[in-house]
Design a protein around this motif. Structure first.
Motif, PDB file in Angstrom:
ATOM      1  N   SER B 124       0.844  -1.185   0.000  1.00  0.00           N
ATOM      2  CA  SER B 124       0.000   0.000   0.000  1.00  0.00           C
ATOM      3  C   SER B 124       0.877   1.231   0.000  1.00  0.00           C
ATOM      4  N   LEU B 125       0.588   2.106  -0.924  1.00  0.00           N
ATOM      5  CA  LEU B 125       1.352   3.352  -1.061  1.00  0.00           C
ATOM      6  C   LEU B 125       0.367   4.501  -1.109  1.00  0.00           C
ATOM      7  N   TYR B 126       0.488   5.393  -0.142  1.00  0.00           N
ATOM      8  CA  TYR B 126      -0.367   6.567  -0.121  1.00  0.00           C
ATOM      9  C   TYR B 126       0.516   7.807  -0.068  1.00  0.00           C
ATOM     10  N   LEU B 127       0.266   8.725  -0.978  1.00  0.00           N
ATOM     11  CA  LEU B 127       0.941  10.024  -0.932  1.00  0.00           C
ATOM     12  C   LEU B 127      -0.060  11.019  -0.359  1.00  0.00           C
ATOM     13  N   TYR B 128       0.390  11.804   0.599  1.00  0.00           N
ATOM     14  CA  TYR B 128      -0.476  12.822   1.189  1.00  0.00           C
ATOM     15  C   TYR B 128       0.076  14.196   0.844  1.00  0.00           C
ATOM     16  N   GLY B 129      -0.815  15.112   0.536  1.00  0.00           N
ATOM     17  CA  GLY B 129      -0.350  16.448   0.190  1.00  0.00           C
ATOM     18  C   GLY B 129      -1.524  17.397   0.044  1.00  0.00           C
ATOM     19  N   ILE B 130      -1.246  18.531  -0.551  1.00  0.00           N
ATOM     20  CA  ILE B 130      -2.288  19.527  -0.762  1.00  0.00           C
ATOM     21  C   ILE B 130      -2.548  19.605  -2.259  1.00  0.00           C
ATOM     22  N   CYS B 131      -3.768  19.388  -2.647  1.00  0.00           N
ATOM     23  CA  CYS B 131      -4.098  19.355  -4.073  1.00  0.00           C
ATOM     24  C   CYS B 131      -4.061  20.767  -4.652  1.00  0.00           C
ATOM     25  N   SER B 132      -4.037  20.849  -5.968  1.00  0.00           N
ATOM     26  CA  SER B 132      -3.877  22.150  -6.619  1.00  0.00           C
ATOM     27  C   SER B 132      -5.005  23.108  -6.246  1.00  0.00           C
ATOM     28  N   ALA B 133      -6.221  22.594  -6.144  1.00  0.00           N
ATOM     29  CA  ALA B 133      -7.356  23.453  -5.793  1.00  0.00           C
ATOM     30  C   ALA B 133      -7.156  24.060  -4.401  1.00  0.00           C
ATOM     31  N   CYS B 134      -6.722  23.255  -3.450  1.00  0.00           N
ATOM     32  CA  CYS B 134      -6.569  23.747  -2.078  1.00  0.00           C
ATOM     33  C   CYS B 134      -5.364  24.674  -1.926  1.00  0.00           C
ATOM     34  N   GLN B 135      -4.395  24.532  -2.794  1.00  0.00           N
ATOM     35  CA  GLN B 135      -3.234  25.420  -2.722  1.00  0.00           C
ATOM     36  C   GLN B 135      -3.635  26.864  -3.010  1.00  0.00           C
ATOM     37  N   LYS B 136      -4.676  27.027  -3.821  1.00  0.00           N
ATOM     38  CA  LYS B 136      -5.094  28.372  -4.246  1.00  0.00           C
ATOM     39  C   LYS B 136      -5.947  29.075  -3.207  1.00  0.00           C
ATOM     40  N   LYS B 137      -6.432  28.298  -2.229  1.00  0.00           N
ATOM     41  CA  LYS B 137      -7.330  28.886  -1.226  1.00  0.00           C
ATOM     42  C   LYS B 137      -6.562  29.733  -0.220  1.00  0.00           C
TER      43      LYS B 137
END
Lengths: 137, 137
Positions: B124-137
DNA sequence: CAAACAATGAAAAAACTTCTCATTATTATT
DNA sequence: AATAATAATGAGAAGTTTTTTCATTGTTTG
């Protein structure tokens, strides 16, 4: 290794926090659950509540003192953040946990996140399989 | 897409199983929890118990009809096994889940497991981060 | 050393999942 | 189509893991 300064992290220096930290430092190769830590404290004659163990672990996680893992077990396990990141490989038969790092995988992960527009914060990679010892059984 | 034949998998063809399967098929892009599925059944006017939902999901997992994931949420989520394996990238702000596959990572995982003497069963491989939409908020 | 405030323990509660058991449904076989 | 054998179900209880509440205690800052 540099001692962890709770005060600098905005955490008051309390006995429960120091005790939990001591348990974690004494078991750096293990992946301990909240219950494991609580039991270890009881065995050492320390009077710390389970709720406090959970609270302290969550705070330590937020302060980046430790890492929380969700193996396929139903509960979280913790390990001190030892500077260099690593991933895990687990035996589904005996539960053994080994660690590894791989530059190629790390690089690909960053590239993928970038491609998909994500600002990566962290990742978790777990390989599950049967370890060499269990294969012989 | 080939229909799933419960009978061939050693599972009796029952209403609860068909209903759960229908929910999963209707939400192939989602990652549903047992509770999600239970609620969806209630909303459709189906009278299926939560315990049955859990049982059916576990059976489907064992029959390789679906995959169970442990995201950093404390509960399992499920998705139909769509043939090709994929990994996940999640936004820590909005919870969005995207999928990806990477041949390089897959190959390295196999190589690492081999090096360490493991017979790999899954990963199982999960990458966690901030998506492009949320970066703009 | 005192005041301000955060941390603690204990117990209750919440969240998620499994188990028990009496009842019902499915299946293979008449 | 009916039956017998057996597996699946729903409801609720119970088990796990984790969080919350709240009165009390401890830490820190000035």
């Amino acid at each position: 290794m540099g001692k962890i300064d709770l005060k600098k992290l905005g955490l008051k220096v309390t006995l429960p926090r120091l005790k939990v930290l001591a348990i974690l430092e004494r078991n750096q190769r293990e992946h301990l659950s909240a219950e494991d830590i609580y039991k270890a404290l009881l065995e050492s004659g320390e009077d710390v509540g389970l709720a406090t163990v959970y609270r302290v672990l969550t705070q330590f996680e937020q302060a980046d003192i430790l890492n929380r893992h969700h193996f396929a077990e139903g509960h979280s396990v913790f390990e001190l953040n030892q500077g260099e990141h690593h991933d895990h490989i687990l035996c589904v038969k005996c539960g053994e946990v080994d660690e590894f790092t791989d530059e190629v995988i790390e690089a690909r992960q960053d590239a993928i996140a970038k491609e998909m527009g994500f600002e990566i914060t962290h990742h978790s990679l777990y390989l599950y399989g049967i370890c060499s010892a269990c294969q012989k059984k």
